[in-house]
Design an enzyme around this catalytic site. Sequence first.
Site, PDB file in Angstrom:
ATOM      1  N   GLU A 162       1.709  -0.076  -4.670  1.00 24.05           N
ATOM      2  CA  GLU A 162       0.747   0.675  -4.894  1.00 24.05           C
ATOM      3  C   GLU A 162       1.216   1.685  -5.414  1.00 24.05           C
ATOM      4  O   GLU A 162       1.898   2.719  -4.822  1.00 24.05           O
ATOM      5  CB  GLU A 162      -0.272   0.243  -4.076  1.00 24.05           C
ATOM      6  CG  GLU A 162      -0.868   2.099  -4.476  1.00 24.05           C
ATOM      7  CD  GLU A 162      -2.001   2.602  -3.753  1.00 24.05           C
ATOM      8  OE1 GLU A 162      -3.028   3.452  -3.846  1.00 24.05           O
ATOM      9  OE2 GLU A 162      -1.623   3.004  -2.764  1.00 24.05           O
ATOM     10  N   ASP A 205       0.668  -1.581   0.436  1.00 24.58           N
ATOM     11  CA  ASP A 205       0.202  -0.076   0.021  1.00 24.58           C
ATOM     12  C   ASP A 205       0.704   0.768  -0.227  1.00 24.58           C
ATOM     13  O   ASP A 205       1.780   1.157   0.697  1.00 24.58           O
ATOM     14  CB  ASP A 205      -0.413   0.088   0.937  1.00 24.58           C
ATOM     15  CG  ASP A 205      -2.192   1.252   1.019  1.00 24.58           C
ATOM     16  OD1 ASP A 205      -3.040   0.726   0.222  1.00 24.58           O
ATOM     17  OD2 ASP A 205      -2.041   2.357   2.066  1.00 24.58           O
TER      18      ASP A 205
HETATM   19  C1  NOJ Z   1      -4.417   3.280  -0.605  1.00 26.42           C
HETATM   20  C2  NOJ Z   1      -5.231   2.357  -0.565  1.00 26.42           C
HETATM   21  O1  NOJ Z   1      -5.875   1.785  -2.046  1.00 26.42           O
HETATM   22  C3  NOJ Z   1      -6.472   2.824  -0.125  1.00 26.42           C
HETATM   23  O2  NOJ Z   1      -8.065   2.352  -0.236  1.00 26.42           O
HETATM   24  C4  NOJ Z   1      -6.584   3.612   1.087  1.00 26.42           C
HETATM   25  O3  NOJ Z   1      -7.376   4.317   1.711  1.00 26.42           O
HETATM   26  C5  NOJ Z   1      -4.902   4.315   1.351  1.00 26.42           C
HETATM   27  N1  NOJ Z   1      -3.987   3.748   0.636  1.00 26.42           N
HETATM   28  C6  NOJ Z   1      -4.561   4.522   2.403  1.00 26.42           C
HETATM   29  O4  NOJ Z   1      -3.591   2.950   3.245  1.00 26.42           O
END
Ligand code: NOJ
Length: 519
Positions: free
Chosen positions: A258, A200
Amino acid sequence: MQWWRDAVVYQVYVRSFADSDGDGVGDLAGVRSRLGYLELLGVDALWLTPFYRSPMADHGYDVADPRDVDPVFGDLAAFDALVEDAHRHGLKIIVDLVPNHTSTEHEWFRAALDSAPGSPERARYHFRPGKGENGDEPPNNWRSIFGGPAWERVGEEEWYLHLFAPEQADLNWTNPEVWADLEKTLRFWADRGVDGFRIDVAHGMAKPDGLPDDPQARIELLANTDGDPRFDQDGVHDVHRMVRAVLDHYPGRMAVGEIWVRDDERFARYVRPDELHQGFNFRLLQTPFEAAAIRDAVEHSIAAVDAVGSRPTWTLSNHDISRPVTRYGGGEVGLARARAMALVVLALPGSAYIYNGEELGMPDVEVPDDALQDPVWERSGHTERGRDSCRIPVPWEGSAPAYGFSTGEPWLPMPPDWDALTAAEQLEDTGSTLSMFRHALELRHTHPGFAATDDRRTRVEWYGAPPGCLAFRRSGTTLACALNTSDAPVPLPPGDVLVTSGPLTEDGQLPPDTAAWLA
Ligand code: NOJ
Protein backbone atom coordinates in the site's frame (compact mmCIF):
# COMPACT_ATOMS: atom_id res chain seq x y z
CA MET A 1 5.18 -18.75 -11.66
CA GLN A 2 4.44 -15.01 -11.63
CA TRP A 3 0.67 -15.44 -11.43
CA TRP A 4 0.15 -11.94 -10.03
CA ARG A 5 1.35 -10.11 -13.13
CA ASP A 6 -2.09 -10.17 -14.75
CA ALA A 7 -4.25 -11.39 -11.90
CA VAL A 8 -7.62 -10.01 -10.91
CA VAL A 9 -7.57 -9.89 -7.13
CA TYR A 10 -10.77 -9.60 -5.09
CA GLN A 11 -10.45 -7.76 -1.80
CA VAL A 12 -12.44 -9.42 0.95
CA TYR A 13 -13.09 -7.02 3.82
CA VAL A 14 -13.58 -9.99 6.11
CA ARG A 15 -15.84 -8.20 8.64
CA SER A 16 -18.33 -7.33 5.90
CA PHE A 17 -18.25 -10.28 3.51
CA ALA A 18 -20.16 -13.21 5.01
CA ASP A 19 -20.97 -14.14 8.61
CA SER A 20 -21.19 -17.86 9.38
CA ASP A 21 -22.08 -17.75 13.09
CA GLY A 22 -24.71 -15.03 13.40
CA ASP A 23 -22.71 -12.54 15.48
CA GLY A 24 -23.15 -9.88 12.80
CA VAL A 25 -19.45 -9.84 11.87
CA GLY A 26 -18.09 -11.60 8.78
CA ASP A 27 -15.60 -14.42 9.36
CA LEU A 28 -13.29 -16.92 7.65
CA ALA A 29 -15.88 -19.70 7.51
CA GLY A 30 -18.20 -17.16 5.86
CA VAL A 31 -15.59 -16.47 3.17
CA ARG A 32 -15.19 -20.20 2.66
CA SER A 33 -18.95 -20.59 2.19
CA ARG A 34 -18.87 -18.10 -0.70
CA LEU A 35 -15.92 -19.47 -2.67
CA GLY A 36 -18.27 -20.86 -5.30
CA TYR A 37 -19.53 -17.33 -5.97
CA LEU A 38 -16.00 -16.00 -6.31
CA GLU A 39 -15.09 -18.75 -8.74
CA LEU A 40 -18.22 -17.96 -10.74
CA LEU A 41 -17.29 -14.28 -10.72
CA GLY A 42 -14.00 -15.25 -12.30
CA VAL A 43 -11.37 -13.66 -10.09
CA ASP A 44 -7.92 -15.20 -9.64
CA ALA A 45 -7.06 -14.39 -6.04
CA LEU A 46 -8.48 -13.09 -2.76
CA TRP A 47 -6.90 -10.49 -0.51
CA LEU A 48 -8.15 -11.00 3.03
CA THR A 49 -8.02 -7.93 5.28
CA PRO A 50 -6.51 -8.57 8.75
CA PHE A 51 -8.15 -11.41 10.69
CA TYR A 52 -5.48 -11.62 13.41
CA ARG A 53 -5.98 -11.26 17.15
CA SER A 54 -6.99 -7.68 17.72
CA PRO A 55 -8.99 -5.50 20.09
CA MET A 56 -10.48 -4.03 16.85
CA ALA A 57 -9.79 -0.38 17.63
CA ASP A 58 -9.15 -0.02 13.87
CA HIS A 59 -11.09 -3.15 12.89
CA GLY A 60 -8.11 -5.46 12.78
CA TYR A 61 -5.38 -3.06 11.64
CA ASP A 62 -4.44 -2.93 15.34
CA VAL A 63 -2.83 -6.35 15.60
CA ALA A 64 -2.22 -7.92 19.01
CA ASP A 65 -0.82 -11.20 17.63
CA PRO A 66 0.06 -11.37 13.93
CA ARG A 67 0.36 -15.17 14.03
CA ASP A 68 -3.06 -16.11 15.33
CA VAL A 69 -6.70 -15.66 14.25
CA ASP A 70 -9.05 -13.49 16.27
CA PRO A 71 -11.93 -15.56 17.69
CA VAL A 72 -14.45 -13.23 16.02
CA PHE A 73 -13.10 -14.40 12.64
CA GLY A 74 -12.47 -18.07 13.51
CA ASP A 75 -9.26 -19.91 14.33
CA LEU A 76 -6.18 -21.29 12.59
CA ALA A 77 -8.05 -24.44 11.59
CA ALA A 78 -10.69 -22.29 9.87
CA PHE A 79 -7.91 -20.42 8.09
CA ASP A 80 -6.24 -23.63 6.91
CA ALA A 81 -9.58 -24.96 5.67
CA LEU A 82 -10.18 -21.72 3.77
CA VAL A 83 -6.78 -21.85 2.07
CA GLU A 84 -7.24 -25.46 1.09
CA ASP A 85 -10.72 -24.87 -0.31
CA ALA A 86 -9.71 -21.67 -2.08
CA HIS A 87 -6.89 -23.51 -3.83
CA ARG A 88 -9.34 -26.22 -4.81
CA HIS A 89 -11.46 -23.49 -6.43
CA GLY A 90 -8.41 -22.19 -8.27
CA LEU A 91 -8.15 -19.07 -6.09
CA LYS A 92 -4.91 -17.75 -4.57
CA ILE A 93 -4.89 -16.24 -1.10
CA ILE A 94 -3.19 -12.96 -0.14
CA VAL A 95 -3.06 -11.98 3.54
CA ASP A 96 -2.61 -8.49 4.92
CA LEU A 97 0.42 -7.69 7.09
CA VAL A 98 0.61 -4.60 9.31
CA PRO A 99 4.31 -3.97 10.00
CA ASN A 100 4.17 -0.23 10.72
CA HIS A 101 2.48 -0.62 14.11
CA THR A 102 1.05 -3.05 16.64
CA SER A 103 -1.95 -2.90 18.90
CA THR A 104 -1.23 -1.48 22.33
CA GLU A 105 -2.55 -4.88 23.51
CA HIS A 106 0.39 -6.64 21.80
CA GLU A 107 2.57 -8.36 24.41
CA TRP A 108 5.51 -6.20 23.36
CA PHE A 109 3.66 -3.00 24.04
CA ARG A 110 2.35 -4.22 27.37
CA ALA A 111 5.91 -5.16 28.33
CA ALA A 112 7.05 -1.70 27.23
CA LEU A 113 4.53 -0.04 29.54
CA ASP A 114 5.71 -2.24 32.42
CA SER A 115 9.34 -1.27 31.78
CA ALA A 116 11.37 1.83 32.49
CA PRO A 117 12.31 4.54 29.97
CA GLY A 118 15.46 3.48 28.16
CA SER A 119 14.68 -0.25 28.55
CA PRO A 120 14.99 -2.76 25.67
CA GLU A 121 11.21 -3.28 25.96
CA ARG A 122 10.56 0.37 25.13
CA ALA A 123 13.16 0.32 22.34
CA ARG A 124 10.81 -1.70 20.11
CA TYR A 125 8.59 1.39 19.81
CA HIS A 126 9.18 5.14 19.65
CA PHE A 127 9.09 6.37 23.24
CA ARG A 128 10.36 9.92 23.85
CA PRO A 129 10.29 12.43 26.68
CA GLY A 130 7.86 15.29 26.14
CA LYS A 131 8.77 18.89 25.46
CA GLY A 132 8.13 21.85 27.71
CA GLU A 133 9.02 22.41 31.33
CA ASN A 134 7.08 19.44 32.64
CA GLY A 135 7.39 17.32 29.55
CA ASP A 136 3.69 17.75 28.96
CA GLU A 137 3.96 18.72 25.31
CA PRO A 138 4.36 16.06 22.58
CA PRO A 139 7.95 15.36 21.40
CA ASN A 140 7.24 16.82 17.94
CA ASN A 141 4.37 18.33 15.96
CA TRP A 142 3.36 15.22 14.00
CA ARG A 143 -0.36 14.65 13.57
CA SER A 144 -2.13 11.30 13.55
CA ILE A 145 -3.78 10.26 10.28
CA PHE A 146 -6.97 9.83 12.28
CA GLY A 147 -6.75 13.34 13.80
CA GLY A 148 -5.12 14.80 16.90
CA PRO A 149 -1.44 14.56 17.87
CA ALA A 150 0.53 11.47 16.83
CA TRP A 151 1.75 11.08 20.42
CA GLU A 152 0.18 9.70 23.57
CA ARG A 153 1.62 10.31 27.03
CA VAL A 154 2.25 7.38 29.36
CA GLY A 155 3.15 8.18 32.97
CA GLU A 156 5.10 11.32 33.80
CA GLU A 157 8.14 10.72 31.70
CA GLU A 158 7.42 9.58 28.16
CA TRP A 159 5.17 9.69 25.14
CA TYR A 160 4.84 7.06 22.41
CA LEU A 161 4.33 7.60 18.69
CA HIS A 162 1.17 6.47 16.86
CA LEU A 163 0.65 7.67 13.30
CA PHE A 164 -2.82 6.12 13.38
CA ALA A 165 -5.07 5.56 16.44
CA PRO A 166 -3.54 5.74 19.95
CA GLU A 167 -4.23 1.99 20.13
CA GLN A 168 -1.78 1.50 17.20
CA ALA A 169 1.77 2.15 18.43
CA ASP A 170 4.41 2.63 15.73
CA LEU A 171 7.20 0.07 15.78
CA ASN A 172 10.83 1.15 15.81
CA TRP A 173 12.31 -0.16 12.56
CA THR A 174 15.88 0.48 13.67
CA ASN A 175 15.44 -2.39 16.15
CA PRO A 176 16.59 -5.83 14.85
CA GLU A 177 13.94 -7.61 16.93
CA VAL A 178 11.25 -5.84 14.90
CA TRP A 179 12.81 -7.10 11.67
CA ALA A 180 13.13 -10.64 12.97
CA ASP A 181 9.49 -10.65 14.00
CA LEU A 182 8.21 -9.64 10.57
CA GLU A 183 10.37 -12.33 9.01
CA LYS A 184 8.86 -14.86 11.40
CA THR A 185 5.34 -13.72 10.48
CA LEU A 186 6.06 -13.95 6.74
CA ARG A 187 7.34 -17.48 7.14
CA PHE A 188 4.47 -18.46 9.43
CA TRP A 189 1.83 -17.67 6.79
CA ALA A 190 3.92 -18.70 3.78
CA ASP A 191 4.41 -22.10 5.44
CA ARG A 192 0.62 -22.32 5.84
CA GLY A 193 0.28 -21.99 2.08
CA VAL A 194 -0.63 -18.36 1.42
CA ASP A 195 0.28 -17.08 -2.03
CA GLY A 196 0.92 -13.47 -1.21
CA PHE A 197 1.03 -10.59 1.23
CA ARG A 198 -0.47 -7.14 1.16
CA ILE A 199 1.79 -4.81 3.13
CA ASP A 200 -0.14 -2.17 5.05
CA VAL A 201 1.35 1.36 4.99
CA ALA A 202 4.30 0.08 2.96
CA HIS A 203 5.57 3.67 2.71
CA GLY A 204 5.64 3.94 6.51
CA MET A 205 7.88 2.09 8.96
CA ALA A 206 11.16 4.01 8.53
CA LYS A 207 11.30 7.27 10.49
CA PRO A 208 13.84 10.08 10.01
CA ASP A 209 16.65 10.40 12.56
CA GLY A 210 15.73 12.65 15.42
CA LEU A 211 12.02 12.69 14.43
CA PRO A 212 12.07 16.31 13.20
CA ASP A 213 8.89 18.43 13.07
CA ASP A 214 6.78 18.33 9.92
CA PRO A 215 7.02 21.87 8.49
CA GLN A 216 3.42 21.50 7.29
CA ALA A 217 1.95 19.59 10.29
CA ARG A 218 -0.07 17.45 7.87
CA ILE A 219 -2.81 15.01 8.77
CA GLU A 220 -3.91 13.20 5.63
CA LEU A 221 -2.62 9.89 4.43
CA LEU A 222 -4.25 10.19 1.06
CA ALA A 223 -2.44 13.35 0.02
CA ASN A 224 0.99 13.88 -1.45
CA THR A 225 3.69 12.61 0.88
CA ASP A 226 6.30 14.90 -0.63
CA GLY A 227 8.55 16.07 2.19
CA ASP A 228 6.31 14.50 4.87
CA PRO A 229 8.73 13.18 7.54
CA ARG A 230 6.23 10.52 8.58
CA PHE A 231 6.28 8.61 5.28
CA ASP A 232 8.38 7.49 2.31
CA GLN A 233 11.70 7.68 4.11
CA ASP A 234 14.59 6.08 2.21
CA GLY A 235 15.25 3.54 4.96
CA VAL A 236 11.96 1.77 4.23
CA HIS A 237 13.45 0.15 1.14
CA ASP A 238 15.72 -2.02 3.27
CA VAL A 239 12.61 -3.47 4.89
CA HIS A 240 11.14 -4.33 1.50
CA ARG A 241 14.41 -5.91 0.42
CA MET A 242 14.19 -8.14 3.47
CA VAL A 243 10.57 -9.06 2.63
CA ARG A 244 11.62 -9.90 -0.92
CA ALA A 245 14.59 -11.97 0.22
CA VAL A 246 12.32 -14.07 2.44
CA LEU A 247 9.70 -14.54 -0.28
CA ASP A 248 12.33 -15.50 -2.84
CA HIS A 249 12.65 -18.72 -0.85
CA TYR A 250 8.98 -19.48 -1.53
CA PRO A 251 8.41 -19.80 -5.28
CA GLY A 252 5.15 -18.32 -6.54
CA ARG A 253 4.62 -15.99 -3.58
CA MET A 254 4.27 -12.23 -3.92
CA ALA A 255 3.96 -9.02 -1.96
CA VAL A 256 1.91 -5.95 -2.87
CA GLY A 257 2.45 -2.70 -0.99
CA GLU A 258 0.00 0.00 0.00
CA ILE A 259 2.00 2.97 -1.29
CA TRP A 260 0.52 6.45 -0.98
CA VAL A 261 3.36 8.09 -2.90
CA ARG A 262 2.40 10.23 -5.88
CA ASP A 263 5.77 11.00 -7.42
CA ASP A 264 6.45 8.42 -10.17
CA GLU A 265 10.15 8.09 -9.49
CA ARG A 266 9.70 7.68 -5.73
CA PHE A 267 6.83 5.24 -6.28
CA ALA A 268 8.98 3.16 -8.63
CA ARG A 269 11.54 2.57 -5.89
CA TYR A 270 9.12 0.27 -4.06
CA VAL A 271 8.79 -2.12 -6.99
CA ARG A 272 12.43 -2.40 -8.02
CA PRO A 273 13.45 -5.96 -8.87
CA ASP A 274 14.70 -6.68 -5.34
CA GLU A 275 11.73 -5.08 -3.51
CA LEU A 276 7.97 -5.61 -3.67
CA HIS A 277 6.40 -7.44 -6.61
CA GLN A 278 3.60 -4.89 -6.88
CA GLY A 279 2.42 -1.63 -5.38
CA PHE A 280 -0.98 -0.03 -5.24
CA ASN A 281 -0.83 3.14 -7.27
CA PHE A 282 -3.73 5.29 -6.08
CA ARG A 283 -3.57 7.92 -8.81
CA LEU A 284 -6.51 6.62 -10.82
CA LEU A 285 -8.69 6.35 -7.76
CA GLN A 286 -8.01 10.01 -6.98
CA THR A 287 -8.91 11.08 -10.52
CA PRO A 288 -12.30 12.58 -11.52
CA PHE A 289 -14.39 11.08 -14.32
CA GLU A 290 -12.70 13.05 -17.11
CA ALA A 291 -11.02 11.39 -20.07
CA ALA A 292 -7.93 13.62 -20.10
CA ALA A 293 -7.30 13.21 -16.37
CA ILE A 294 -7.90 9.45 -16.58
CA ARG A 295 -5.46 9.11 -19.46
CA ASP A 296 -2.88 11.13 -17.53
CA ALA A 297 -3.28 8.90 -14.45
CA VAL A 298 -2.95 5.75 -16.57
CA GLU A 299 0.17 7.05 -18.30
CA HIS A 300 1.80 8.01 -15.01
CA SER A 301 0.95 4.68 -13.42
CA ILE A 302 2.43 2.75 -16.32
CA ALA A 303 5.50 4.95 -16.66
CA ALA A 304 6.29 4.60 -12.96
CA VAL A 305 6.53 0.81 -13.02
CA ASP A 306 7.80 0.44 -16.57
CA ALA A 307 10.94 2.31 -15.57
CA VAL A 308 11.94 -0.50 -13.19
CA GLY A 309 10.58 -3.44 -15.19
CA SER A 310 7.55 -4.00 -12.98
CA ARG A 311 3.85 -4.25 -13.92
CA PRO A 312 1.05 -1.85 -13.05
CA THR A 313 -1.80 -2.59 -10.67
CA TRP A 314 -5.18 -0.88 -10.91
CA THR A 315 -7.72 -0.20 -8.25
CA LEU A 316 -10.83 1.96 -8.07
CA SER A 317 -11.85 1.22 -4.51
CA ASN A 318 -10.98 -0.30 -1.17
CA HIS A 319 -12.15 -0.17 2.44
CA ASP A 320 -10.62 3.28 3.05
CA ILE A 321 -12.26 5.41 0.38
CA SER A 322 -15.66 6.39 -0.95
CA ARG A 323 -17.00 3.79 -3.39
CA PRO A 324 -16.81 4.62 -7.15
CA VAL A 325 -20.61 4.75 -7.63
CA THR A 326 -20.80 7.52 -5.03
CA ARG A 327 -17.52 9.21 -5.93
CA TYR A 328 -18.50 9.55 -9.59
CA GLY A 329 -21.77 11.30 -8.77
CA GLY A 330 -24.10 8.74 -7.16
CA GLY A 331 -27.40 7.40 -8.47
CA GLU A 332 -27.72 6.15 -12.02
CA VAL A 333 -24.99 8.42 -13.35
CA GLY A 334 -22.56 7.30 -10.65
CA LEU A 335 -23.34 3.66 -11.34
CA ALA A 336 -22.95 4.08 -15.11
CA ARG A 337 -19.58 5.77 -14.61
CA ALA A 338 -18.38 3.17 -12.11
CA ARG A 339 -19.26 0.42 -14.56
CA ALA A 340 -17.49 2.24 -17.39
CA MET A 341 -14.37 2.72 -15.26
CA ALA A 342 -14.41 -0.96 -14.28
CA LEU A 343 -14.16 -1.86 -17.97
CA VAL A 344 -11.29 0.61 -18.42
CA VAL A 345 -9.39 -0.88 -15.48
CA LEU A 346 -10.01 -4.47 -16.54
CA ALA A 347 -8.74 -3.71 -20.06
CA LEU A 348 -5.45 -2.23 -18.85
CA PRO A 349 -2.29 -4.30 -18.76
CA GLY A 350 -1.21 -5.57 -15.35
CA SER A 351 -3.34 -6.71 -12.47
CA ALA A 352 -6.61 -5.31 -11.17
CA TYR A 353 -7.94 -5.22 -7.62
CA ILE A 354 -11.71 -5.29 -7.06
CA TYR A 355 -13.15 -4.45 -3.64
CA ASN A 356 -16.01 -6.65 -2.40
CA GLY A 357 -19.35 -5.24 -3.51
CA GLU A 358 -17.78 -3.28 -6.38
CA GLU A 359 -19.00 -6.03 -8.71
CA LEU A 360 -22.53 -5.38 -7.41
CA GLY A 361 -22.30 -1.62 -7.90
CA MET A 362 -22.65 -0.99 -4.16
CA PRO A 363 -22.78 2.72 -3.30
CA ASP A 364 -21.65 4.34 -0.04
CA VAL A 365 -24.27 4.32 2.69
CA GLU A 366 -24.95 7.19 5.06
CA VAL A 367 -24.47 5.62 8.51
CA PRO A 368 -26.33 7.32 11.42
CA ASP A 369 -24.12 9.00 14.03
CA ASP A 370 -24.88 6.46 16.74
CA ALA A 371 -23.93 3.53 14.50
CA LEU A 372 -20.55 4.90 13.34
CA GLN A 373 -17.63 2.59 14.18
CA ASP A 374 -14.55 4.08 12.51
CA PRO A 375 -12.08 5.56 15.06
CA VAL A 376 -11.84 8.62 12.78
CA TRP A 377 -15.27 9.77 14.02
CA GLU A 378 -14.18 10.07 17.67
CA ARG A 379 -10.62 11.20 16.95
CA SER A 380 -11.76 14.06 14.73
CA GLY A 381 -14.13 15.35 17.42
CA HIS A 382 -17.10 14.25 15.28
CA THR A 383 -16.06 16.36 12.27
CA GLU A 384 -14.99 13.46 10.01
CA ARG A 385 -17.43 10.59 9.60
CA GLY A 386 -14.71 8.12 8.61
CA ARG A 387 -14.84 5.07 6.38
CA ASP A 388 -17.87 3.10 7.57
CA SER A 389 -19.98 4.15 4.59
CA CYS A 390 -17.81 2.09 2.22
CA ARG A 391 -17.66 -0.91 4.59
CA ILE A 392 -21.34 -1.93 4.67
CA PRO A 393 -21.78 -5.72 4.57
CA VAL A 394 -22.32 -7.38 1.19
CA PRO A 395 -25.99 -8.14 0.31
CA TRP A 396 -26.24 -11.75 -0.87
CA GLU A 397 -29.92 -12.58 -1.24
CA GLY A 398 -33.43 -11.88 0.00
CA SER A 399 -35.46 -8.73 0.35
CA ALA A 400 -34.56 -7.36 3.79
CA PRO A 401 -31.45 -6.72 5.88
CA ALA A 402 -29.18 -8.58 6.46
CA TYR A 403 -29.70 -10.03 2.97
CA GLY A 404 -28.06 -13.35 3.76
CA PHE A 405 -24.93 -11.67 5.13
CA SER A 406 -25.75 -12.79 8.66
CA THR A 407 -28.57 -14.36 10.66
CA GLY A 408 -27.87 -11.74 13.33
CA GLU A 409 -27.71 -7.97 13.30
CA PRO A 410 -24.95 -6.75 10.95
CA TRP A 411 -22.16 -4.74 12.60
CA LEU A 412 -23.06 -1.79 10.34
CA PRO A 413 -26.70 -1.15 9.38
CA MET A 414 -27.75 -2.23 5.87
CA PRO A 415 -30.34 -0.20 3.91
CA PRO A 416 -33.91 -1.53 3.65
CA ASP A 417 -34.09 -1.05 -0.14
CA TRP A 418 -31.22 -3.20 -1.36
CA ASP A 419 -33.18 -6.21 -2.67
CA ALA A 420 -32.31 -5.40 -6.29
CA LEU A 421 -28.63 -5.05 -5.37
CA THR A 422 -28.18 -8.58 -4.00
CA ALA A 423 -25.85 -11.02 -5.71
CA ALA A 424 -28.73 -13.49 -6.16
CA GLU A 425 -30.86 -10.92 -8.02
CA GLN A 426 -27.99 -9.75 -10.18
CA LEU A 427 -26.94 -13.26 -11.17
CA GLU A 428 -30.36 -13.64 -12.82
CA ASP A 429 -30.15 -10.35 -14.74
CA THR A 430 -27.94 -10.25 -17.84
CA GLY A 431 -27.85 -6.43 -17.72
CA SER A 432 -26.66 -6.27 -14.09
CA THR A 433 -23.35 -4.92 -12.91
CA LEU A 434 -22.43 -8.39 -11.68
CA SER A 435 -23.14 -9.89 -15.12
CA MET A 436 -20.96 -7.22 -16.73
CA PHE A 437 -18.08 -8.07 -14.39
CA ARG A 438 -18.51 -11.80 -15.03
CA HIS A 439 -18.50 -11.24 -18.78
CA ALA A 440 -15.42 -9.01 -18.69
CA LEU A 441 -13.54 -11.42 -16.42
CA GLU A 442 -14.42 -14.33 -18.67
CA LEU A 443 -13.02 -12.41 -21.63
CA ARG A 444 -9.86 -11.71 -19.63
CA HIS A 445 -9.41 -15.46 -19.36
CA THR A 446 -10.36 -16.39 -22.90
CA HIS A 447 -9.58 -13.52 -25.26
CA PRO A 448 -6.14 -13.62 -26.94
CA GLY A 449 -5.70 -9.91 -26.16
CA PHE A 450 -5.08 -10.93 -22.57
CA ALA A 451 -3.12 -14.10 -23.22
CA ALA A 452 0.54 -13.21 -23.11
CA THR A 453 2.48 -11.61 -20.30
CA ASP A 454 5.55 -10.51 -22.21
CA ASP A 455 6.73 -7.04 -21.41
CA ARG A 456 5.39 -5.37 -24.54
CA ARG A 457 2.01 -5.88 -23.00
CA THR A 458 2.79 -3.62 -20.08
CA ARG A 459 1.97 -0.73 -22.39
CA VAL A 460 -1.02 0.73 -24.14
CA GLU A 461 -1.30 2.55 -27.44
CA TRP A 462 -3.69 5.48 -27.56
CA TYR A 463 -6.06 6.13 -30.44
CA GLY A 464 -7.18 9.61 -31.40
CA ALA A 465 -10.55 10.18 -29.71
CA PRO A 466 -13.19 12.94 -29.66
CA PRO A 467 -12.93 15.53 -26.84
CA GLY A 468 -13.92 14.02 -23.50
CA CYS A 469 -13.23 10.50 -24.75
CA LEU A 470 -10.34 8.09 -24.72
CA ALA A 471 -9.52 4.90 -26.59
CA PHE A 472 -6.54 2.61 -26.20
CA ARG A 473 -5.30 -0.74 -27.35
CA ARG A 474 -3.29 -3.21 -25.30
CA SER A 475 0.09 -3.20 -27.01
CA GLY A 476 0.72 -6.09 -29.31
CA THR A 477 -2.94 -7.18 -29.33
CA THR A 478 -6.19 -6.25 -31.05
CA LEU A 479 -8.11 -5.58 -27.87
CA ALA A 480 -9.30 -1.98 -27.58
CA CYS A 481 -11.24 -0.07 -24.96
CA ALA A 482 -13.16 3.17 -25.55
CA LEU A 483 -14.58 5.46 -22.86
CA ASN A 484 -16.94 8.41 -23.25
CA THR A 485 -16.85 10.96 -20.40
CA SER A 486 -18.38 13.73 -22.53
CA ASP A 487 -22.08 14.60 -22.56
CA ALA A 488 -22.88 13.49 -26.14
CA PRO A 489 -22.78 10.10 -27.91
CA VAL A 490 -19.68 9.42 -30.05
CA PRO A 491 -18.90 6.88 -32.79
CA LEU A 492 -17.04 3.76 -31.64
CA PRO A 493 -13.58 2.94 -32.97
CA PRO A 494 -13.60 0.16 -35.59
CA GLY A 495 -13.94 -3.44 -34.39
CA ASP A 496 -16.41 -5.98 -33.04
CA VAL A 497 -18.01 -5.00 -29.76
CA LEU A 498 -17.15 -7.57 -27.07
CA VAL A 499 -18.76 -6.01 -24.03
CA THR A 500 -20.17 -2.62 -23.04
CA SER A 501 -20.78 -1.08 -19.63
CA GLY A 502 -24.28 0.03 -20.70
CA PRO A 503 -26.52 -0.01 -23.80
CA LEU A 504 -25.23 1.64 -26.99
CA THR A 505 -27.47 4.17 -28.75
CA GLU A 506 -29.90 2.91 -31.40
CA ASP A 507 -27.46 3.81 -34.16
CA GLY A 508 -24.62 2.00 -32.40
CA GLN A 509 -22.83 4.98 -30.85
CA LEU A 510 -21.12 5.06 -27.45
CA PRO A 511 -23.31 7.13 -25.09
CA PRO A 512 -21.99 9.39 -22.29
CA ASP A 513 -20.73 7.63 -19.13
CA THR A 514 -20.16 4.39 -21.04
CA ALA A 515 -17.22 2.21 -22.06
CA ALA A 516 -16.85 -0.62 -24.57
CA TRP A 517 -14.31 -3.29 -25.45
CA LEU A 518 -13.72 -4.01 -29.11
CA ALA A 519 -11.63 -6.49 -31.02
C1 NOJ B 1 -4.25 1.34 5.81
C2 NOJ B 1 -5.46 0.46 5.95
O1 NOJ B 1 -5.97 0.18 4.69
C3 NOJ B 1 -6.41 1.21 6.85
O2 NOJ B 1 -7.68 0.62 6.88
C4 NOJ B 1 -5.81 1.32 8.21
O3 NOJ B 1 -6.64 2.11 9.04
C5 NOJ B 1 -4.42 1.95 8.16
N1 NOJ B 1 -3.62 1.44 7.09
C6 NOJ B 1 -3.68 1.72 9.45
O4 NOJ B 1 -3.27 0.40 9.56
